[in-house]
Design a protein around this motif. Structure first.
Motif, PDB file in Angstrom:
ATOM      1  N   ALA A  90       0.837  -1.208   0.000  1.00 60.85           N
ATOM      2  CA  ALA A  90       0.000   0.000   0.000  1.00 60.85           C
ATOM      3  C   ALA A  90       0.868   1.252   0.000  1.00 60.85           C
ATOM      4  O   ALA A  90       0.594   2.224  -0.704  1.00 60.85           O
ATOM      5  N   ASN A  91       1.940   1.220   0.760  1.00 59.94           N
ATOM      6  CA  ASN A  91       2.833   2.362   0.834  1.00 59.94           C
ATOM      7  C   ASN A  91       3.485   2.632  -0.521  1.00 59.94           C
ATOM      8  O   ASN A  91       3.596   3.768  -0.958  1.00 59.94           O
ATOM      9  N   MET A  92       3.858   1.556  -1.210  1.00 62.15           N
ATOM     10  CA  MET A  92       4.458   1.741  -2.532  1.00 62.15           C
ATOM     11  C   MET A  92       3.449   2.264  -3.545  1.00 62.15           C
ATOM     12  O   MET A  92       3.792   2.953  -4.494  1.00 62.15           O
ATOM     13  N   LEU A  93       2.182   1.918  -3.338  1.00 60.09           N
ATOM     14  CA  LEU A  93       1.131   2.420  -4.230  1.00 60.09           C
ATOM     15  C   LEU A  93       0.815   3.895  -3.957  1.00 60.09           C
ATOM     16  O   LEU A  93      -0.020   4.479  -4.622  1.00 60.09           O
ATOM     17  N   GLY A  94       1.459   4.467  -2.961  1.00 58.08           N
ATOM     18  CA  GLY A  94       1.302   5.897  -2.708  1.00 58.08           C
ATOM     19  C   GLY A  94       0.501   6.233  -1.460  1.00 58.08           C
ATOM     20  O   GLY A  94       0.275   7.396  -1.165  1.00 58.08           O
ATOM     21  N   ILE A  95       0.045   5.220  -0.723  1.00 53.73           N
ATOM     22  CA  ILE A  95      -0.712   5.479   0.507  1.00 53.73           C
ATOM     23  C   ILE A  95       0.280   5.756   1.629  1.00 53.73           C
ATOM     24  O   ILE A  95       1.151   4.932   1.904  1.00 53.73           O
ATOM     25  N   ASP A  96       0.146   6.928   2.274  1.00 53.18           N
ATOM     26  CA  ASP A  96       1.132   7.236   3.306  1.00 53.18           C
ATOM     27  C   ASP A  96       0.496   7.535   4.664  1.00 53.18           C
ATOM     28  O   ASP A  96       1.164   7.961   5.587  1.00 53.18           O
ATOM     29  N   PHE A  97      -0.822   7.324   4.779  1.00 53.55           N
ATOM     30  CA  PHE A  97      -1.465   7.509   6.076  1.00 53.55           C
ATOM     31  C   PHE A  97      -2.178   6.219   6.488  1.00 53.55           C
ATOM     32  O   PHE A  97      -2.992   5.684   5.745  1.00 53.55           O
ATOM     33  N   PHE A  98      -1.858   5.731   7.663  1.00 53.45           N
ATOM     34  CA  PHE A  98      -2.430   4.472   8.136  1.00 53.45           C
ATOM     35  C   PHE A  98      -3.096   4.658   9.496  1.00 53.45           C
ATOM     36  O   PHE A  98      -2.474   5.163  10.424  1.00 53.45           O
ATOM     37  N   ILE A  99      -4.368   4.238   9.585  1.00 56.57           N
ATOM     38  CA  ILE A  99      -4.998   4.121  10.894  1.00 56.57           C
ATOM     39  C   ILE A  99      -4.867   2.648  11.273  1.00 56.57           C
ATOM     40  O   ILE A  99      -5.344   1.776  10.540  1.00 56.57           O
ATOM     41  N   VAL A 100      -4.191   2.366  12.358  1.00 55.45           N
ATOM     42  CA  VAL A 100      -4.025   0.971  12.756  1.00 55.45           C
ATOM     43  C   VAL A 100      -5.113   0.618  13.770  1.00 55.45           C
ATOM     44  O   VAL A 100      -5.106   1.124  14.898  1.00 55.45           O
ATOM     45  N   ALA A 101      -6.058  -0.210  13.340  1.00 60.37           N
ATOM     46  CA  ALA A 101      -7.144  -0.635  14.222  1.00 60.37           C
ATOM     47  C   ALA A 101      -6.738  -1.956  14.868  1.00 60.37           C
ATOM     48  O   ALA A 101      -6.708  -2.990  14.213  1.00 60.37           O
ATOM     49  N   VAL A 102      -6.360  -1.883  16.142  1.00 58.73           N
ATOM     50  CA  VAL A 102      -6.013  -3.113  16.860  1.00 58.73           C
ATOM     51  C   VAL A 102      -7.335  -3.740  17.288  1.00 58.73           C
ATOM     52  O   VAL A 102      -8.070  -3.185  18.109  1.00 58.73           O
ATOM     53  N   ASN A 103      -7.652  -4.882  16.684  1.00 54.47           N
ATOM     54  CA  ASN A 103      -9.007  -5.441  16.725  1.00 54.47           C
ATOM     55  C   ASN A 103      -9.136  -6.600  17.726  1.00 54.47           C
ATOM     56  O   ASN A 103      -8.142  -7.104  18.237  1.00 54.47           O
TER      57      ASN A 103
END
Lengths: 262, 401
Positions: B128-141
């Motif tokens: 995802a990061n290589m595809l250009g996504i640089d913001f991540f919400i990490v949902a610890v589930n």
């Protein structure tokens, strides 16, 4: 119902249709005279500078509404459409799954084989049905019309580089991102002609159009495009609630689509 | 509309999380919920919110997502589209398809014993990061399965944070959730009073985004074909940057020829201007043969033409000797020139062996193409790799050092 940016939706649809024409050359579109496929034709007229440069196919089982036939013939003249009528035989003892599967899909197979179309534009939308939501913008069908949904090719960004096998074709879905309410907002904005069956008569209107056997109207007082848009803003009923096809056994749409139905 | 892809290992709750968000924001018809309930019951399960996304009979019977799908919701006046993707590693190309349309990502990591931060989750982040996504919400589930323990949350948080930093991602937020019971998604749960942050949807909503690329002023049009007018043929393209005016002087690439835009059509009508995102039909002062992949640009736009590209590639199935590149719809033969060190996409660290890796390299193409760096004009700086005619990965063009 979520309203999206109409300009953005329109541009995406234009791009997809131009790509399809460029890539496959010999293409056609399905036209049911419903609001979605008529909107698709209106967008095609923008993409291709005032004309629809491919044939439009009406799969006619002879039991569509009289209003639909009149609407069809009027618009063919007005927009100078190249209409192909694919007659499908209706057998009174067959209905629902077998009808849509056996009759409509078979008629479509014959037309596709006769004209050797490489791609078929179909105006399905993701919000119509959870199975249709699984589709790609361009989706390969094999020579038997089968949708191998368990192994769809990747479709990155706006590149549609799927390969077609000999005798197969690609289903092109330029309206996949549109919501029902967007279609009506666009119809209003662009003054697109609409089949009169969508408007309320005696307290009922058709929200989704199939053929006379399998479509029932919904309770509604919406007599104009504006009324319909307002109705959709607050509705809690699904668009295809009047379609018998969707109510039969579970996974009917999945089975129909896997076999080549739209 | 904002597009958010939901990533993570299989069975960690991606589809369930989207399903619950749809239910809690009233974004799904009652009849769809009823259908999902019937399907759950038929399979002898309690209600599965994931079935709102997983619509194929096989997906429901086996409890997995086969292919990507999307669903929209509205929150405080803004519309969001959630993209669900499969978590299984065999279905990675479907994950890539879904993620390529997203602006940001929610990473779902289960805190349940035996689940935790898995390899497949690492791979998703890297891709995802290589595809250009640089913001991540990490949902610890699945905090409900560990007694809503802050310790369990912190353990996962520590592991994920270390990985994100190792692969160069610094823009992220952590939130403890229970997707199945719908806690901390739209409203804060009283079961996790120790959590002082916002619920997941509020984090997404509060984010300032849609940053420009800083090169928006130069007009750039990517050509992809022709359209027939009444009497003449027009070239067709899409404006990917800036504004275009009729009578403007432009550079046609790769020919590197100065041309004039004689007439311009937008939405089928004559127009004096076209802006970013619009499809155009145009008549130029010269004839353009085979427009696909060619570019019209302001004379000062930073765009290159060449056969050798500095790139970063990622392969999910290895690279064969019969390698091809699909660059904006143009299929060309290609060879890997100088290959930099391979990065293990599971750890973010260098490694020697294995077929699934990312690497910096120089790509040598069979013919010159028009390109820029991915950072400058994403549309001109990304490509698909094919091995023996089949999808085997993708890549982006780096800045030239």
């Amino acid at each position: 119902m979520i309203e999206q940016d109409l300009d953005e939706l329109e541009e995406r649809s234009i791009y997809i249709m131009r790509e399809a024409k460029e890539k496959f050359g010999n293409i056609a579109a399905l036209w049911s005279m419903g609001k979605d496929s008529t909107t698709m034709l209106a967008i095609a007229r923008k993409a291709f500078l005032g004309k629809v440069p491919f044939p439009v196919i009406h799969i006619d089982n002879g039991i569509d509404f009289p209003e639909s036939y009149k609407f069809r013939d009027d618009l063919v003249k007005k927009w100078k459409l190249n209409l192909i009528v694919a007659k499908s035989e209706i057998k009174p003892e067959i209905s629902g799954f077998s009808c849509c599967g056996a009759n409509k899909t078979e008629a479509l197979k014959k037309v596709m084989a006769k004209y050797k179309f490489k791609a078929l534009i179909v105006s399905i939308r993701r919000d119509e049905h959870a199975i249709r939501a699984k589709e790609r913008y361009m989706s390969v069908r094999d020579r038997n019309f089968k949708w191998n949904y368990r192994n769809q090719p990747p479709e990155l960004w706006d590149d549609y580089s799927s390969k077609i096998e000999e005798g197969g074709h690609v289903r092109v879905h330029p309206l996949l991102d549109w919501n029902e309410i967007d279609i009506w907002r666009y119809i209003k904005k662009e003054h697109i002609p609409v089949n009169p069956l969508y408007f309320s008569r005696n307290g009922y209107r058709y929200r989704s159009l199939g053929c006379t056997h399998c479509t029932v109207p919904i309770k509604s007082d919406a007599k104009t495009v504006d009324d319909i848009i307002n109705e959709l803003k607050t509705t809690n009923i699904e668009e295809r609630s009047g379609r018998e096809q969707d109510k039969e056994k579970a996974y009917i749409m999945q089975r129909l689509r896997a076999l080549g139905y739209m | 509309m904002d597009r958010i892809v939901v990533l993570g290992h299989k069975d960690h709750g991606k589809s369930t999380l989207i399903g619950q968000l749809l239910i809690q924001t009233n974004s799904v018809f009652e009849s769809r919920i009823a259908e999902a309930k019937r399907a759950s019951k038929r399979l002898g399960k309690k209600f599965e919110p994931a079935f709102l996304l997983d619509s194929f009979s096989e997906e429901r019977a086996y409890g997995l997502t086969l292919d990507t799908t999307r669903a929209e919701l509205k929150y405080k006046g803004a519309a969001y589209e959630f993209i669900d993707v499969p978590g299984h590693k065999e279905l990675i190309q479907n994950m890539i398809t879904g993620a390529s349309y997203a602006d940001s990502a929610i990473l779902v990591v289960s805190a349940k014993a035996g689940e935790g931060f898995k390899d497949q989750t690492r791979r998703h982040v890297f891709i995802a990061n290589m595809l250009g996504i640089d913001f991540f919400i990490v949902a610890v589930n699945k905090l409900d399965a560990v007694g809503y323990s802050e310790q369990a949350f912190n353990k996962i948080k520590g592991e994920v944070e270390a990985y994100l930093k190792a692969v160069g991602i610094n823009n992220f937020v952590f939130v403890p959730v229970s997707a199945y019971t719908g806690e901390n998604l739209v409203a804060l749960s009283k079961n996790m009073k120790w959590y002082k942050g916002k619920p997941l949807l509020e984090i997404l909503h509060g984010r300032v985004h849609k940053k420009g690329h800083g090169h928006e002023r130069q007009a750039v049009v990517l050509l992809h074909g022709t359209v027939e007018g009444e009497r003449e043929r027009f070239i067709a393209g899409r404006v990917i940057s800036g504004k275009l005016s009729s009578k403007q002087q432009l550079l046609l690439l790769p020919e590197n020829k100065k041309v004039t835009l004689l007439s311009l059509l937008v939405k089928g009508k004559k127009s004096r201007q076209a802006k970013k995102g619009e499809n155009i039909a145009a008549k130029l002062s010269v004839d353009v043969k085979e427009p696909k992949g060619k570019v019209l640009a302001s004379t000062n736009a930073d765009i290159s033409v060449g056969k050798k590209l500095p790139a970063k590639i990622l392969t999910v199935s290895g690279l064969s000797s019969k390698l091809q590149i699909n660059f904006n719809g143009v299929l060309l033969g290609c060879k890997i020139g100088k290959l930099g060190r391979k990065i293990d996409i599971l750890t973010g660290k260098p490694y020697k062996h294995g077929k699934i890796f990312a690497a910096e390299c120089e790509l040598e193409l069979s013919k010159p193409i028009v390109y820029s760096s991915f950072a400058k004009y994403p549309e001109l700086g990304r490509f698909i790799l094919l091995s023996d005619g089949n999808f085997s990965g993708f890549g982006i063009v780096n800045n030239r050092n």
